[in-house]
Structure formats: C-alpha cells, structure tokens
Write a protein that holds these residues in place. Sequence first.
Motif, short mmCIF file in Angstrom:
data_model
loop_
_atom_site.label_atom_id
_atom_site.label_comp_id
_atom_site.label_asym_id
_atom_site.label_seq_id
_atom_site.Cartn_x
_atom_site.Cartn_y
_atom_site.Cartn_z
N ALA B 77 16.15 -5.66 -4.12
CA ALA B 77 15.44 -4.87 -4.17
C ALA B 77 14.60 -4.66 -4.78
N LEU B 78 13.97 -4.79 -5.60
CA LEU B 78 12.96 -4.87 -6.82
C LEU B 78 12.47 -6.65 -5.75
N THR B 79 13.24 -7.28 -5.94
CA THR B 79 12.10 -8.06 -5.46
C THR B 79 12.13 -8.88 -4.01
N LEU B 80 12.85 -7.88 -3.38
CA LEU B 80 12.00 -7.77 -1.63
C LEU B 80 10.83 -7.01 -1.89
N ALA B 81 11.02 -5.73 -2.42
CA ALA B 81 10.07 -5.22 -1.85
C ALA B 81 8.37 -5.47 -3.18
N ASN B 82 8.83 -6.56 -3.70
CA ASN B 82 7.74 -7.61 -4.17
C ASN B 82 7.15 -8.30 -3.21
N VAL B 83 8.73 -9.00 -2.36
CA VAL B 83 7.54 -10.13 -1.52
C VAL B 83 6.99 -9.83 -0.32
N ALA B 84 7.84 -8.03 0.07
CA ALA B 84 6.99 -6.93 0.94
C ALA B 84 5.91 -7.16 0.93
N ILE B 85 5.70 -6.33 -0.64
CA ILE B 85 4.10 -6.37 -1.02
C ILE B 85 3.42 -7.51 -0.58
N ASP B 88 2.32 -7.99 2.44
CA ASP B 88 1.62 -6.79 3.19
C ASP B 88 1.78 -5.82 4.20
N ASN B 89 3.49 -5.87 3.70
CA ASN B 89 4.75 -5.17 5.06
C ASN B 89 5.34 -3.57 4.12
N LEU B 90 3.75 -3.01 3.31
CA LEU B 90 3.85 -2.23 2.98
C LEU B 90 5.26 -1.14 3.14
N GLN B 91 5.76 -0.76 4.72
CA GLN B 91 6.47 0.42 5.27
C GLN B 91 7.77 -0.45 4.47
N ASP B 92 7.67 -1.57 4.98
CA ASP B 92 9.59 -2.22 4.69
C ASP B 92 9.77 -1.63 3.05
N ALA B 93 8.70 -2.20 2.59
CA ALA B 93 8.85 -2.19 0.68
C ALA B 93 9.42 -0.58 0.17
N GLU B 94 8.10 0.46 1.22
CA GLU B 94 8.59 1.69 0.69
C GLU B 94 10.37 2.17 1.40
N THR B 95 10.33 1.46 2.76
CA THR B 95 11.85 2.39 2.65
C THR B 95 13.02 1.35 1.93
#
Lengths: 578, 754
Positions: B77-85, B88-95
């Motif tokens: 999840a951390l890696t995925l959030a990093n990728v999303a950020i 610029d998919n900030l909403q995805d990262a937050e979810t």
Amino acid sequence: MTPNMQNGVPLTGLVCDDVDAVAQLIGGQLRSNGERFVSGRDAFTICEVASRLIVTSQDIFLSDLKRFQTTDKPVDLVIRRPRFGETDSDWETNLNLIKHILARERRPELRLLAVTEAAAQEIDTLLGFPVEGLALLPAVAPQTSQALVEGRIVRLPKTSGTDTMPLADVNWWRLRKTASFTCAPNSPLDVQDLVAFATPEGKPEIPKTGQSNAFLFVVSNGVGLGHLTRLLAVAKQLKGRVLFWSYSQAAQLIEEQGFPVVVRMTAEHLGASVDSWNAWEAADITAFVGENSINAIVYDGSSPPKGILDALVRPELGDTDFIWLRRGMWHQEADTYPLSKTHHCSLVIEPRDLAHAADVGPTRTITPAHLGSCKFLQVPPVVATRLDELLSRRKARSALNHWSFRPLCLLNLGGESLADHAPLLALIKRLAAKEKIRFLWLRSPFSSTSAPATGTVQQLRKFPIAPLLNAFDGIITAAGYNSFHEVLTLSRAPVLFAPNRNARLDDQYARATFAVDQGWAQMIDPEDVKSSEMQIKEFLGLVGKKTISRDALSIGDGASNIANAITDFAQGYDGDAW
Amino acid sequence: MVSISVAGARKEVLHLTKKRDFLGAYRFLVSNGFSIEVNPALWTLLARRCADLGATTLASDLFRALWEVGVVTQDAALTLANVAIRQDNLQDAETMLTSVFGDYPDDIEARLLLAHACADDNPDRALELIRKDTMRRADGALLAVDILRRTERLEEALKTAERVQAKFVDDPRFDIRIARIRESLSDWPKALETWEQVAISGGTTEFTARSNQVRLLLRMERGEQAQAIAAELLRQEARLSEKVLLAANLGSFGLVTSLLQTGFLDWRRNPNDFEDWTEVYRILLDHGMVGASVWLQSHGVPAPRSIKDVVEIALSDEERRRIGRGTFSSAITNRAPEMFLDRISIDRSAAGYRPATADKILIINATLAAGGAERQLLALCTAIIEAGYDAANLHLGFFSLSADRGHDHFLNELTAFGLNIHRLAGFGAETCVLSEQDQARIALFPRQLRSDIIQTAGLVQRIKPNVLHGWQDRSALACGWVGLTNNVDRVVLSARNMQPKKRGMMQRYAAPLFQAFNRDSRVRLTANASACAKDYEKWLGLSDGAVQTLQNGIRTDTFRSVLGRRHRNRQATEIMIGGVFRLAANKRPLLWLQTLAELRAISPVKIKARLIGRGPFRDDILALAKVLGFNDLQMEDSLNSAEEIYGPMDVLLLMSRVEGLPNVILEAHATGLPVAACNVGGVAEALCQEHPSSGLLLPSDPSARQAAFMLNEWLPEAVNGAADVRQNFVENRFGMAALASATRGLYGNGVEDS
C-alpha cells in the motif's frame, strides 16, 4: 578524412546554424580562396576534424563555451548585432556575458570579429575588447537584379512584377552572383550588416564559379524508368563529369551506361522516419558536393527531396545550382505542393510535350507563391534515342530473337504498380492468338513479379527498348512521357495507347487523347476491357499491313538542348541570357 | 510445463525487470500459473520493481489489481500510494492509505504519504498529520514547510524552516526553501544571502543556487552582477536543464535555443540522460516553447508521457508533422500562446455594441498590495458605488491576497463596501469547463499565464459577469483570453503605466495577445493617462484612439486636511523635499538623492530630504547617502496616513524613468504641495501647471546637476505658491465623479441604471 586536413589542405570548421547567411558568405569566400571547409552546428564533430574554427554567432559560442574555451585550435568568433526576433535587451545580455567571460579569461587564440567594420566599432566599444570586421568579399558583376530583404522575405524584381522567396531558403553567396542586396528600413541590424557584407562597394570582379565542371544527377525513385531515361539522355550529351545520385533501383543501368553512381536508399527502403532521413540526406549530399566541387545538381522527378533542398542553403553549396527537369502534363487535380519548391531552383527546364497544347495542368495554370530567382526554359521533347541510333528491322528482330515473318507487336503497359494488367493481358492474348500475332510484353528490368504470360504474349526485359522499335509491326503502350514520344517519333508502326489513369501526376489520358485527335494513334481505356475489344481487334487488323507516316513530328534534340543549357548556366551568370 | 518454484519465479522476475522487460515478467507469471490471488507476493514484487524503475503506469495497474483482489499488504500500500502521488492521483493515494492504515496512521511513512495526498485539498489536516515525530524527519519537515508556503503562510513557513534547518545542517533543501520564502516575502537581500550559503556549501546545488541568484539579481535590477555570475556558470560543466533554465531566467531566447541545439547534438551522440531531458521539457513547457518541444520529440528525444499527451491533444498530427519536418530554427518560432491566437473567436460584427446592462461586474487584479494601481482599484470601486452601483453585484478577484506578502493592504477597506472578494488561488482546472483540446492548449501556455487563465476562467464561469475587467497587464492578459472564450459581453483591459517594454517587464506574448483581443468589438483597452494610451497604441501598432483614457481618481477630502497642519509646522529656513516611491530602478532613487545633494550645495536654504518607500535599492541609497554626506536623510518603509506621509514635506520630488499617471502627484497636490517631476508617461497630465509655482516639469532624463539648478530656481516660488490652485486642479480633473462617469462609459448603462 584525416583530422584537421582534407586532401593535405588545412580544414576550416564553420560552426553555424542550419541556415546562416554569414556562414554562407564566409564559406563562399573560403572556397573562392581555394580553402577547404566543413560546416555544421555540431561543434563536437567539427572540432574533431578542423584545424581552425569560425563560430558564426555569440549564441553558439555561449552554448558550447567550455569546448571553445578549451580547444587548442584558433577560434574566430563572429559577434552579430541583433537578429530577427532578438530584442535589444537579449542581445545586450549575451554581449555582456561575453564581456564577463573575456574579462575573466581571454585566450590568445580567440579572435573577435563582426560582420562589418561599423558593427565591429560598436561591439568593440561595448565589449572593451578589440573587434575586427570580416575580410571584405570580392565584389561581383554583373549583378542584373536587386534582392530586397524585407522581413523574412526576399523580393527580386523581375521585368514584370516581383518574385519572392523566404529568407530562410536563400543562399546568400549564390544569390549575390546575380543580385545586389538591399534591405527594408528598420531591418534588424544583423540584416543591415549582412546586406553591407554581401554587397561590398568597390571594383567589380567577375565571380569565380566552380572550376570542376562536375554535375550531380539525382534520380528519383519513380514508378517507371522515365526520369532515369531522360537524365541518361542528357548526361550523354553533357560536356563535363556527371555523377549520379540514385534513389532508384536502376543503379546498375546507370553504371552500364558508364556513369559513376552513388546508390541511395529512401526513407521507405530503410524504414526510417522521413524527418531523420531528410537530415541524413542533407548532410550526405552536402559533404559529397563539397568534396566533388559539384557545379549543379540536376534533378528529374516530380518533387525534389527535402533533404537536397535543405542542403542548398549550406555554405558548401553556395556555388552549386539546383536545376529541376520538370515535364508538364500534370493532372489538373494533381497535388500542387511540389510546385511550391520552385524557388529553391536556379533553373527549371521543361522538356516540351508533343501534346503541349492539351496541357491544362498545374504547371501551366498555377503560379507558385514564391519563384525566387528561378529561371525557366522550355526545350524540345526529350527522346533518349536518335533516329540514327535505331537498329534496322532485321537487326532489331534478331536482337529480340524473332526469326519468323509472323507479325511482332510490343506491349508496354508502363508502371506495374499502377494498375492491374491481368484482364487486358488476357484479352490481348486471346485476340493475338486468333490473329497469329506475337506480342512481346515489356517488363521493368526490376519487376519482381512474373506474370503467367506465355504463347503469343511473351515477356521481355530490356532497357532501353527504343533502339529496337523498328522490329515491331504494332505497338500497344501506355502514354507516359518517354514511351509516348519514342513510339510517335521513332516508329512507323500503328500505335494503340493504353493510358494509365492511375499515374500520380502524369496526365496520360490527355496526352493519348491529343494523339488520337491528331490522327497519330488510337487509344483504349485499359481499365474498361469490355469496350476495348473492338478497338484492339481493329488495331490488330492494321498490324503488319500499314505503316503510319509521322514525319511532321520532327521534334529536335531536347536532350542536347538541356545539356547545353546546363553547361551555359553553370559556367556563367549572365542573367540576361535567361 | 516444467514446474517453477516461487523462489525461481522470484529470481526470474528480478532478472527480467532488471532488463526493464516488465511485460516479459508479467507474461512469465501469467504463463507459469502464478495467479495474483495465490501468489500476491510475486505480483507485489513485480509491481514494486515497476514502480522503482519508472514503469509507473504498469505499477499502478498491478497495484490496482492487487487491491481489487484484497491482497494488498501494508508494504504494498505504501508503494502504491507513492506511485499514485507521483502520478498526481492524490485521491487514490488517500483512499488507499486510509483504508489500510486508518485516518491517522501510526506508521510514520504512511502518515507522511497521507499528508502529501491531502495537502492540496485539506492543508490543515496534512499539517496535523505531520506531528512532532514526523517533523523530526527531513522529508516530514520539508512537507510541512511546503504546505505552509502553498497556503501562503509564509512567515510561519520561514520560522518552521529556520527552526528545523538547524537539525539538518547538511541538507541544502532547507536553505533552498528559506531562500524562496524570503523571496516571496520580498526580502530579497536576505534571500540572496541564503542562496549564497547554498552555493558555497558546494555539492550539486551550487549551480542551482547561483542560477537563482541570477534570477533574483535581475528582479532587483542588478543586471551587471547577474550577468557576471551567469557568465561564470556558463563556463562550468552542468546539466543541460540547468543551463537552459539559467538562459531562460536571463531572458535570452537566443541562448536557450542555442543550448537546446547543442544539447540535442550531444544527446544524439550519447542518448542517456532522460531525467535531464524531462526537466528540459518542463522548462520549455513553462516558457511556452511548444515548437522546440515538438521538434525534439519528433527527433526522438524522449519526453515525459504527460507532456507528450498534452502536445498530442493540443496540436493536430499535421501541425506536429509540419513543425517536426522543419529546421529547429523554424520550429522554435512556434510558441504558445501566440500559435493559438486563431483559436479565440473574434467577434467583429458587434461594432459599436454596448451591453444593455452591467448586471455583474468582475474586476481581476494580481493583488491588493500597497501600490498605486491597487489604490486606484479602491478608488474605482468607491466611485461607482458612490454613483449608485449595487456593491452586491461587484466582484473582485485576486491571484494572491497573502497577508504575509502584503498583498491584502486594501482588503479591509474594500470589504467594508460589502462587495464580493474572491481568492483566485482556489480555482483550479477542475473548477472550469474547458474542452479537452482547449485545456491541453492552455496547458502549453507559459506557466503564469496558464495558471492565471485557468483561475480566472473558474471564477468567470461561476459568476457569469456581464463585464470583465483586467486591471493591470497581467490580469488583463488573462481576462482578455477568458472573456472572449467565455462570451462575456464587455471585456475591459487596463494599462496603468507605460508599455511593459519600457519597464523592463516585457512578456513576449503580451503584444500579440493584446493585438488579437483588440480586434474584438467587445473589448475596450484603457490606460490611465493619455500619454500611456498613446504609448500602448504605438507599442501595439494600433490607430490613434484605440486605447481609451480612464484617468485616476482621488478622494481629495482625505488630503485637504493635511494642509493647515503643515503650514503651522513649516520653518522658513529649511525646505523638506520628500519622495514617495518604491525603491526600484525605474524610480531612479539614486538620481533623486544625487539631485538633492547637488541642490543642497547650491541652495541658500537648508535642504532636507525624506524618502518613503520600500524596495531593492534601499541599501544602495543608504550607501550613497553616506558617500554624499547626507547623514540626515530620513527614510521610512511605509506610512499609512496622508498626514504622516505629506505633512512634514514642503515639496514632492519624483524622478522616475517611467510612470503611468502617478497617484503620488495627485495626492501631494491634493494636500496643497507643489511637485517637481520628470516629464515621463502621464506626469505632465497629473502635474498642476496652471501656475508656475504649482509644478515643475523636469526633463525626462536630466542630470542631477541640471535638475538641481532647475529646482533651485523654482523652489522659492513653489513654497510660497497658492495651495488651493493645486487642490482645485486635482478636484476638478481627478475627482470621484469624473471617474464614475468615465467608468459608466466603459461598462455600459448598468452602472448608471443601478
């Protein structure tokens, strides 16, 4: 190439933009002094090969500062005054950068130059370092015209009206041979400097043109062999060294005729991007022309390759003219874009067409937006084979291994990629068998397909066919320029035209129709086989029984006219003659 | 099929991804039966490798697949959030983060990423997430500083950065932040010092620091010093992007072009520094250099996906081909927004058209800082509201109202009118409706224009005004584009000074944009003095009268009361000469002081000097004062009341090189003061010349000695002249009634009807 030398002569490197008037003029001066040089924007490569460098703007110098400051070779930096699109403050900024750099470290091998003495004085004052004007160019005469630089356009007054060309397409060294430069008021200072540099005051001198009398003939990768045929006809007549630059597969045919040939690949052959290919072509032809002191590039084709046109503004090609052999009879609906390249040419030569009166295509009706300093010349039709070169009927038949008294016909359907010939072939085969007439179907020497033609219709791969025309009792042929003129002027046999409607530019239908209207031949629509049957039968009825006198079609020697024109043009710039 | 162990599969995935054969690794897992449900670790490994090696799109897809089958580990999840950020998919990262770690993660890494993800939409929550323990980490502290900067809490950002910087002395990023914040706070000398610290600390940031010094020195109008540093930088080995940015900061388009050509040729020999080119493309985009970008792409220089996508949407295949096939020199002439000017629908048919009503007026300006233009905005609002216009229908939008930057100087006074104030910073691309192609084209505009247009469009689409008024050059450019593309009835574009070129503030695209806007009959161009109007007409190649004059207005009653008090205080044995201006090169503060020094040498009465204003030349003035022996020079940063400013003065002296219609002359006259000023811009229009004692028009470019002689001749008469002549002059020509009347003519009948 040996580093720093070329043929034992020190090599100067001109580091300049793609299109740079100063580089063009300095290049011309070097060449007229017998000095060798290479030019280009790639300072890295030029530093490798040249023994001294001339950098033609401060922007280039600043962008590669370390290289120019650390090289052990002498560097001449030409500092320009404000150019198009450059604000005074931009210019001052860059000049101040140079000033700071020189204040910190001034290499003794770095010489500062400006385009004119006036510019040198101004820059000298601003920089606080000595700046010299470039050595004056030799004046030229006769300059029969005046080139007015107005914005990004150059206007060249002709006897009626004014012809223009984009400034970016001008090679100043070439143009100054026929025109003296002026510029519009309020032109950027750099343009004013260039005009003053290109048009020095003083005693006129006759310009030195190329001394080698060498010509580069460029063969396009056309559908048939028409372009090559015409070029070979001209090459044979030309007094001088002719080299071929061929995009066609026909390199072997050129060599067989005794001419050296550089075989080139098209972007399509290479699977390369067109942009990259153009850049390679421009670079290669620039180097080739520079090394071989080519006087003129002669191109026969529908649209000069962009790479070659780009090369025309390189400093290496300042003494090289571009001559376009461009026949008429384009389709009315043909793409007119190629005509927009006219202003790149020094001379456009149009071999006339017997059907000239029926020509209503763009070369007749469209005036390109820019004509530049291009001259136009019409010459009689080009037929590669002279009457005295025709073999006798007996010798020709013997050359074709036709030993029988049976009537022999030539079938030449032209560019094989243009149409599906199978239905027409089947019909001819059937009718010829009935009449006991033998057909030789002329195929391109490079045709890869072998159609199942046997019996009365047999394949023939022969180039050129014209000397053998006496062998034939009848001819069915497409109406491309060369076939049309060869059969009508060299043969007395009945001719049936089968014009190819799919030719991209060539209006074969109009040409054939004109011939029919004149009573010179008959025609069919090769795509409408059903309605052609009666006409073919009628034509076959004439074969071997009738000869046609077309003596009125004595057309002169177009090839020889072209050769003379090229020689005259390349040897002098007596503009009034054109 | 040969059975492959999980360990073997893991090895193969590592092997293939090392070769960047990501799809090969994907196929390997699928074809060997390693399903995502049964072997999530292998798929997580592949996704992480993709993310680490830059195949972010595939990484994102793989993580999404893992997520959908419910096998995402905390690590993944951390890696995925990093990728999303990163994408610029900030909403995805937050979810993702909140569903795995909760709203307030204990895991520091997760908390930091969550703060990143919500920083734009909810900066306060982001700051809350960066608790004390997170601030101990450099990236946490940096994020906190950045969030504070983005929300324009600059003083707090500066304090935070300075506080934590002590803990991370070797990390230049803090000094870089500090320098940038100081710039934003207009504390340029200190910003310059901080950049110097970054530069001398060595390492990879030296070039960047020096390059920023160059940029800052140019803003401070110290071109010579800037160029000396730039020249040294050009001698150094540096990345192409660094040099291109340096040249762009210098404003040298020719050098940018030449550097790109040299860089391209180097890249052809050694095509490997993709990151550098990514940065180059970003710089080109920020400067509207679309043609250069297209040409480089068409010649194989790899561009980031995001830029490629934008270019492909904005330009047709044919346009891209045409640019790519030409020479580089011709390609670079294709710049945004100029190349898209034909996309504005110009309405020429409505000649003489006047909007029936001005139901809603929207005026846009950059800020409400303590400047003359902003003061005039206040005057205009006052004038039309006093003339009867309903304040509820008057909307004002500002690109910044940062209190820390002094951008809210007149905010309270405007708010008191009950009109509507909008902060444009809240209007992003998501707030305005644009076609995909228009959005892409605007994305190719130079950075500031791009952002101004998007923000203005967001507000215009929400308010739907009948009249849109761009108050100064910057806002006028945005309003012109937005007004015409959103069919606003009347678009007023105002200039408040001489042409930008004369102020050294030339944006190359300004002239072609104004020219294009002016072709539309709905557009009115105005300037605040007839000299400025003529100057704009000349600059834009427009006919006489194309730019209307909308003169400044002033409420004279505020200033009249100063007069009596001054007369009581004045001593006949000395003359106090005042200056009220920004301490910037255009105002020629050094010439002002030199003139007074010359005057002091020849005047029979004692000359005292009082200077009020802030700006980059403050230190230079103090240094010059020392050299000239002007030890009693009074300097004040800023004063608010007219009495404080003008009360102690006997004469106002203005020596600007370029001016619009200076408020300061009107104000000084309104208090009854005589004024001497150089004849530039609209000075002659503002200066009372009805009696020789009222005003002295100096040459536009006098020497200090020449000006001093003229002043010496004039002063005796000036200090004894009639104050009411000056006051009446201002009242009659620049009173609020005149301003309201002129505005009615521009906006249409609505103002009057209200």
